[in-house]
Design an enzyme around this catalytic site. Structure first.
Site, PDB file in Angstrom:
ATOM      1  N   ASP A  13       1.022   4.598   1.011  1.00 24.85           N
ATOM      2  CA  ASP A  13       0.096   3.645   1.655  1.00 24.85           C
ATOM      3  C   ASP A  13      -1.354   3.874   1.235  1.00 24.85           C
ATOM      4  O   ASP A  13      -2.270   3.692   2.036  1.00 24.85           O
ATOM      5  CB  ASP A  13       0.229   3.709   3.188  1.00 24.85           C
ATOM      6  CG  ASP A  13       1.671   3.557   3.629  1.00 24.85           C
ATOM      7  OD1 ASP A  13       2.328   2.650   3.102  1.00 24.85           O
ATOM      8  OD2 ASP A  13       2.140   4.344   4.461  1.00 24.85           O
ATOM      9  N   LYS A  16      -1.841   1.307  -3.482  1.00 24.68           N
ATOM     10  CA  LYS A  16      -1.401   1.214  -4.888  1.00 24.68           C
ATOM     11  C   LYS A  16      -1.219  -0.224  -5.329  1.00 24.68           C
ATOM     12  O   LYS A  16      -1.592  -0.590  -6.442  1.00 24.68           O
ATOM     13  CB  LYS A  16      -0.051   1.932  -5.079  1.00 24.68           C
ATOM     14  CG  LYS A  16      -0.108   3.417  -4.955  1.00 24.68           C
ATOM     15  CD  LYS A  16       1.271   4.031  -5.080  1.00 24.68           C
ATOM     16  CE  LYS A  16       2.184   3.744  -3.910  1.00 24.68           C
ATOM     17  NZ  LYS A  16       1.804   4.333  -2.641  1.00 24.68           N
ATOM     18  N   GLY A  40       6.058  -0.771   0.718  1.00 30.92           N
ATOM     19  CA  GLY A  40       5.520  -2.069   1.118  1.00 30.92           C
ATOM     20  C   GLY A  40       4.108  -2.201   0.588  1.00 30.92           C
ATOM     21  O   GLY A  40       3.221  -1.466   1.002  1.00 30.92           O
ATOM     22  N   HIS A  41       3.921  -3.040  -0.377  1.00 37.46           N
ATOM     23  CA  HIS A  41       2.597  -3.263  -0.938  1.00 37.46           C
ATOM     24  C   HIS A  41       2.054  -4.577  -0.409  1.00 37.46           C
ATOM     25  O   HIS A  41       2.711  -5.607  -0.539  1.00 37.46           O
ATOM     26  CB  HIS A  41       2.663  -3.404  -2.473  1.00 37.46           C
ATOM     27  CG  HIS A  41       2.981  -2.125  -3.170  1.00 37.46           C
ATOM     28  ND1 HIS A  41       3.419  -2.091  -4.467  1.00 37.46           N
ATOM     29  CD2 HIS A  41       2.900  -0.856  -2.766  1.00 37.46           C
ATOM     30  CE1 HIS A  41       3.602  -0.828  -4.824  1.00 37.46           C
ATOM     31  NE2 HIS A  41       3.294  -0.071  -3.801  1.00 37.46           N
ATOM     32  N   GLN A 224       5.458   5.129  -2.792  1.00 34.13           N
ATOM     33  CA  GLN A 224       5.236   6.313  -1.938  1.00 34.13           C
ATOM     34  C   GLN A 224       4.068   7.161  -2.469  1.00 34.13           C
ATOM     35  O   GLN A 224       3.203   6.643  -3.159  1.00 34.13           O
ATOM     36  CB  GLN A 224       6.521   7.153  -1.793  1.00 34.13           C
ATOM     37  CG  GLN A 224       7.593   6.485  -0.931  1.00 34.13           C
ATOM     38  CD  GLN A 224       8.488   5.524  -1.672  1.00 34.13           C
ATOM     39  OE1 GLN A 224       8.953   5.813  -2.764  1.00 34.13           O
ATOM     40  NE2 GLN A 224       8.727   4.368  -1.102  1.00 34.13           N
TER      41      GLN A 224
END
Ligand code: IMP
Length: 424
Positions: A13, A16, A40-41, A224
């Site tokens: 988080d 990225k 989750g981006h 991650q």
């Protein structure tokens, strides 16, 4: 050497997706090499919000080839839902520009059920995302996994599902108190998706190497963060894949020489979701401030993230594992409004000063952070578009981090929009 590898430096988080999105304009191919839809981006382009889980962030740029590498674990139904959502936002997610390696392992319904059952029962929860990631990687290592390429051979696929469930159903019925799963049903459900999935299958490694030979630039997109690496993170409170830069080659099927430039993504403070040690965690109003200002709620699970000060010990560990060529410093704007900001420069454990995380089983739980305190700033950063436009105290903070790590901050991000990141 045409590669560029992006890796999360902390516990995930770090932002990225935003940096990958920005740098995608400089490359031709974007490859995801590990993890799955536990990631989750969130990327905001012109006010439009895109949430990506397993599809590489390069998809937001026209004409980029996006590849889901062999090191990823893919949830077939989750993948189809994700591409449907992206398509409804007007993106081209056709097989012409999105590929899945034949060797990518599939997350099966029984992986998700095992993940949920273990987390439900355990008194020592890892706090997984519940997506079946760990159990899928377990089967890969046990050599009983289902690979995406198996979708092209129903006979093999069915035999593998039957074999897998011989073991799993014993767990369900005798350990977890769950009904057994029906291999016929799981096979039928998967075959119902096969027609949509198989056009995406490709010899991913050959595609990447051919692109490289043709002088195209490749980006390897990590998910991650290094502290969640299965070997080098805060085990057992980690994910089940290698997150470090060098896994980009193994997880994509290319040689290590292609990894190229390595950019670590560092958030200006630290967050973590799930259980496990977090030495600089804040349990006070400052922690709440960071959570609220930073919108620190999981893009995948919606869980509130634990928040704390920047931890150089963790970043030193990341640095010696990944040897970044530079770093991107994200969410610097979130610190605005604090009278002082703190940086953890070392840990103290039983009277000893540590520069790297301790290796003993409970060491990381017991360390005390050694802080350096710097003056904060109150100026809003959202309109800053270059180094000189940053307030003096903010520049000092960034320079101090560069100095402590011996790495240059090549990008600075001051807000969620694509336009709010600049080069330094
Ligand atoms: P799993 O990857 O779902 O097995 O979860 C293992 C640990 O990694 C948990 O603490 C999760 O919260 C954490 N984790 C997995 N993926 C991410 C991510 O993308 N961002 C932050 N934490 C993650």
């Amino acid at each position: 050497m045409s590669g560029m590898t992006i890796v999360g430096a902390q516990w995930g988080d770090e932002g990225k997706g935003k940096i990958v999105d920005l740098l995608s304009s400089e490359v031709d191919v974007v490859v995801r090499f590990q993890g799955g839809n536990n990631a989750g981006h969130t990327v905001i382009v012109d006010g439009k919000k895109y949430v990506l889980h397993v599809v590489p962030s390069g998809i937001l740029h026209d004409g980029k080839l996006c590849i889901i590498g062999n090191g990823v674990v893919l949830d077939p139904a989750g993948f189809l839902a994700e591409i449907d959502a992206l398509q409804s936002l007007g993106l081209d997610v056709s097989p012409a520009r999105l590929k899945i390696s034949y060797k990518t392992h599939l997350i099966m319904p029984y992986h998700k059920a095992i993940d949920a059952a273990r987390e439900g029962k355990s008194t020592n929860k890892i706090g997984t995302t519940g997506r079946g990631i760990g159990p899928c990687y377990e089967d890969k290592k046990a050599r009983t996994g289902i690979r995406a390429g198996d979708l092209t051979d129903p006979e093999i696929l069915k035999a593998k599902i039957v074999r897998a469930l011989e073991e799993k159903n014993v767990l369900f019925t005798h350990l977890y108190g769950l009904p057994p799963m029906d291999p016929e049903q799981i096979f039928a459900d998967l075959m119902a998706m096969a027609d949509r999935l198989t056009p995406y299958l490709a010899d991913a490694a050959t595609l990447i190497m051919d692109a490289d030979a043709a002088g195209k630039r490749i980006m390897f997109e990590g998910a991650q963060g290094v502290m969640l690496d299965i070997d080098h993170g805060t085990y057992p409170f980690v994910t089940s894949s290698n997150v470090v830069c060098d896994n980009a080659s193994i997880g994509s099927g290319v040689h290590a020489g292609m990894i190229g430039e390595r950019i670590a993504i560092i958030k200006a403070y630290t967050t973590r979701v799930g259980s496990g040690p977090f030495p600089t965690e804040l349990f006070d109003a400052t922690g709440d401030f960071l959570r609220t200002q930073g919108g620190e709620f999981g893009a995948t699970t919606g869980r509130p993230r634990r928040c704390g000060w920047l931890d150089i010990v963790v970043l030193r560990e990341m640095s010696r594992l990944c040897d970044p060529t530079s770093f991107a410093f994200t969410k610097v704007d979130v610190l605005c409004g604090l009278d002082t900001v703190k940086i953890c420069t070392a840990y103290e454990l039983d009277g000893e000063i540590l520069r790297f995380p301790p290796q003993t089983p409970r060491g990381m739980d017991r360390v005390k952070p050694v802080f350096e305190t710097m003056p904060g700033w109150s100026e809003d950063l959202s309109q800053c578009d270059g180094w000189d436009s940053l307030p003096m105290n903010c520049r000092r903070y960034i320079e101090r981090v560069e100095e402590l790590l011996g790495i240059h901050a090549s990008y600075i991000s001051v807000g969620p929009d694509r336009k709010q990141t600049f080069r330094h």
